[in-house]
Design a protein around this motif. Structure first.
Motif, short mmCIF file in Angstrom:
data_model
loop_
_atom_site.label_atom_id
_atom_site.label_comp_id
_atom_site.label_asym_id
_atom_site.label_seq_id
_atom_site.Cartn_x
_atom_site.Cartn_y
_atom_site.Cartn_z
N ARG A 1 13.03 16.62 3.52
CA ARG A 1 11.87 15.76 3.34
C ARG A 1 10.56 16.49 3.60
NH1 ARG A 1 11.40 10.12 3.07
NH2 ARG A 1 13.63 9.95 3.32
N SER A 2 10.53 17.45 4.53
CA SER A 2 9.29 18.13 4.87
C SER A 2 8.77 18.96 3.70
CB SER A 2 9.49 19.01 6.09
OG SER A 2 10.43 20.02 5.81
N ASN A 3 9.65 19.42 2.85
CA ASN A 3 9.24 20.21 1.70
C ASN A 3 8.40 19.38 0.74
OD1 ASN A 3 9.03 22.35 -0.05
ND2 ASN A 3 11.03 22.04 -0.97
N ARG A 4 8.75 18.14 0.55
CA ARG A 4 8.00 17.28 -0.37
C ARG A 4 6.64 16.92 0.18
NH1 ARG A 4 11.49 12.57 -2.84
NH2 ARG A 4 9.42 12.13 -3.57
N ALA A 5 6.53 16.76 1.50
CA ALA A 5 5.25 16.37 2.08
C ALA A 5 4.24 17.51 2.03
CB ALA A 5 5.45 15.92 3.53
N ASP A 6 4.71 18.76 2.10
CA ASP A 6 3.81 19.91 2.10
C ASP A 6 3.48 20.41 0.71
OD1 ASP A 6 3.88 19.77 4.83
OD2 ASP A 6 5.44 21.30 5.04
N ALA A 7 4.22 19.98 -0.28
CA ALA A 7 4.02 20.48 -1.63
C ALA A 7 2.72 19.95 -2.22
CB ALA A 7 5.19 20.09 -2.53
N ARG A 8 2.04 20.84 -2.93
CA ARG A 8 0.82 20.43 -3.63
C ARG A 8 1.20 19.74 -4.93
NH1 ARG A 8 -3.96 24.84 -3.16
NH2 ARG A 8 -4.13 24.76 -0.91
N PRO A 9 0.38 18.84 -5.40
CA PRO A 9 0.67 18.21 -6.68
C PRO A 9 0.56 19.25 -7.80
CG PRO A 9 -1.47 17.52 -5.85
CD PRO A 9 -0.82 18.32 -4.78
N PRO A 10 1.27 19.04 -8.89
CA PRO A 10 1.20 20.01 -9.98
C PRO A 10 -0.20 20.07 -10.57
CG PRO A 10 2.38 18.04 -10.67
CD PRO A 10 2.12 17.91 -9.21
N GLY A 11 -0.54 21.24 -11.04
CA GLY A 11 -1.86 21.43 -11.63
C GLY A 11 -2.60 22.54 -10.92
N PRO A 12 -3.79 22.84 -11.39
CA PRO A 12 -4.55 23.94 -10.78
C PRO A 12 -5.01 23.60 -9.37
CG PRO A 12 -5.85 22.83 -12.47
CD PRO A 12 -4.48 22.24 -12.52
N ALA A 13 -5.19 24.63 -8.58
CA ALA A 13 -5.66 24.46 -7.21
C ALA A 13 -7.13 24.04 -7.22
CB ALA A 13 -5.49 25.77 -6.45
N PRO A 14 -7.59 23.37 -6.18
CA PRO A 14 -9.00 22.96 -6.14
C PRO A 14 -9.96 24.13 -6.25
CG PRO A 14 -7.76 21.87 -4.40
CD PRO A 14 -6.84 22.85 -5.03
N GLU A 15 -9.58 25.27 -5.64
CA GLU A 15 -10.44 26.45 -5.72
C GLU A 15 -10.55 26.94 -7.16
OE1 GLU A 15 -7.65 26.36 -3.75
OE2 GLU A 15 -8.68 25.76 -1.91
N GLN A 16 -9.44 26.86 -7.89
CA GLN A 16 -9.45 27.28 -9.30
C GLN A 16 -10.34 26.37 -10.13
OE1 GLN A 16 -8.09 29.99 -10.60
NE2 GLN A 16 -8.84 29.48 -12.64
N LEU A 17 -10.27 25.07 -9.89
CA LEU A 17 -11.15 24.15 -10.61
C LEU A 17 -12.62 24.42 -10.31
CD1 LEU A 17 -9.20 20.79 -10.17
CD2 LEU A 17 -9.43 22.16 -12.24
N LEU A 18 -12.90 24.72 -9.04
CA LEU A 18 -14.27 25.02 -8.65
C LEU A 18 -14.76 26.30 -9.33
CD1 LEU A 18 -16.57 24.09 -6.81
CD2 LEU A 18 -15.60 25.51 -5.01
N ALA A 19 -13.89 27.31 -9.38
CA ALA A 19 -14.26 28.57 -10.05
C ALA A 19 -14.49 28.35 -11.54
CB ALA A 19 -13.16 29.61 -9.83
N GLU A 20 -13.70 27.49 -12.16
CA GLU A 20 -13.90 27.20 -13.58
C GLU A 20 -15.22 26.48 -13.83
OE1 GLU A 20 -10.46 25.02 -14.82
OE2 GLU A 20 -9.13 26.75 -14.57
N ARG A 21 -15.57 25.55 -12.96
CA ARG A 21 -16.86 24.86 -13.09
C ARG A 21 -18.02 25.84 -12.94
NH1 ARG A 21 -17.75 19.81 -9.63
NH2 ARG A 21 -19.54 19.74 -11.00
N PHE A 22 -17.89 26.77 -12.00
CA PHE A 22 -18.92 27.78 -11.81
C PHE A 22 -19.01 28.68 -13.04
CE2 PHE A 22 -20.05 32.06 -10.04
CZ PHE A 22 -21.38 31.78 -9.80
N ALA A 23 -17.87 29.07 -13.61
CA ALA A 23 -17.85 29.93 -14.79
C ALA A 23 -18.46 29.23 -16.00
CB ALA A 23 -16.42 30.38 -15.10
N ARG A 24 -18.27 27.92 -16.12
CA ARG A 24 -18.86 27.17 -17.24
C ARG A 24 -20.34 26.89 -17.04
NH1 ARG A 24 -13.81 24.07 -17.05
NH2 ARG A 24 -14.90 22.58 -15.72
#
Length: 95
Positions: free
Chosen positions: A44-67
């Protein structure tokens, strides 16, 4: 000798019926819990620590900066906030 029926009265039948339903409910519940515990890789602990699928928040922030949606100061400020909340973000830039 007096012969009498050793049968169970009306309340006895009711108690036996309820007891049987509770017994099978317990058996089924234990079976389902055992199946879920054995079928789940990592527990059960593995599911609680897992990030949701998709890009990381830092990656989204970097993409917004690049655009060009946010400027450099805003990028660094938000990156620092993300680093403070998650604790695993490396510090970039001048701060």
């Amino acid at each position: 000798m007096i012969w009498y029926d050793h049968g169970v009265g009306g309340w006895g039948w009711f108690a036996m019926s309820v007891g049987m339903i509770l017994f099978w409910a317990l058996i089924i519940t234990l079976g389902v819990l055992a199946y879920r515990a054995l079928a789940m890789p990592g527990g059960r602990s593995n599911r609680a620590d897992a990030r949701p699928p998709g890009p990381a928040p830092e990656q989204l922030l970097a993409e917004r900066f690049a655009r060009g949606e946010i400027d450099e100061d805003e990028y660094h400020r938000r990156l620092n906030v993300l680093g403070e909340t998650s604790g695993d973000v490396p510090r970039h830039g001048r701060r």
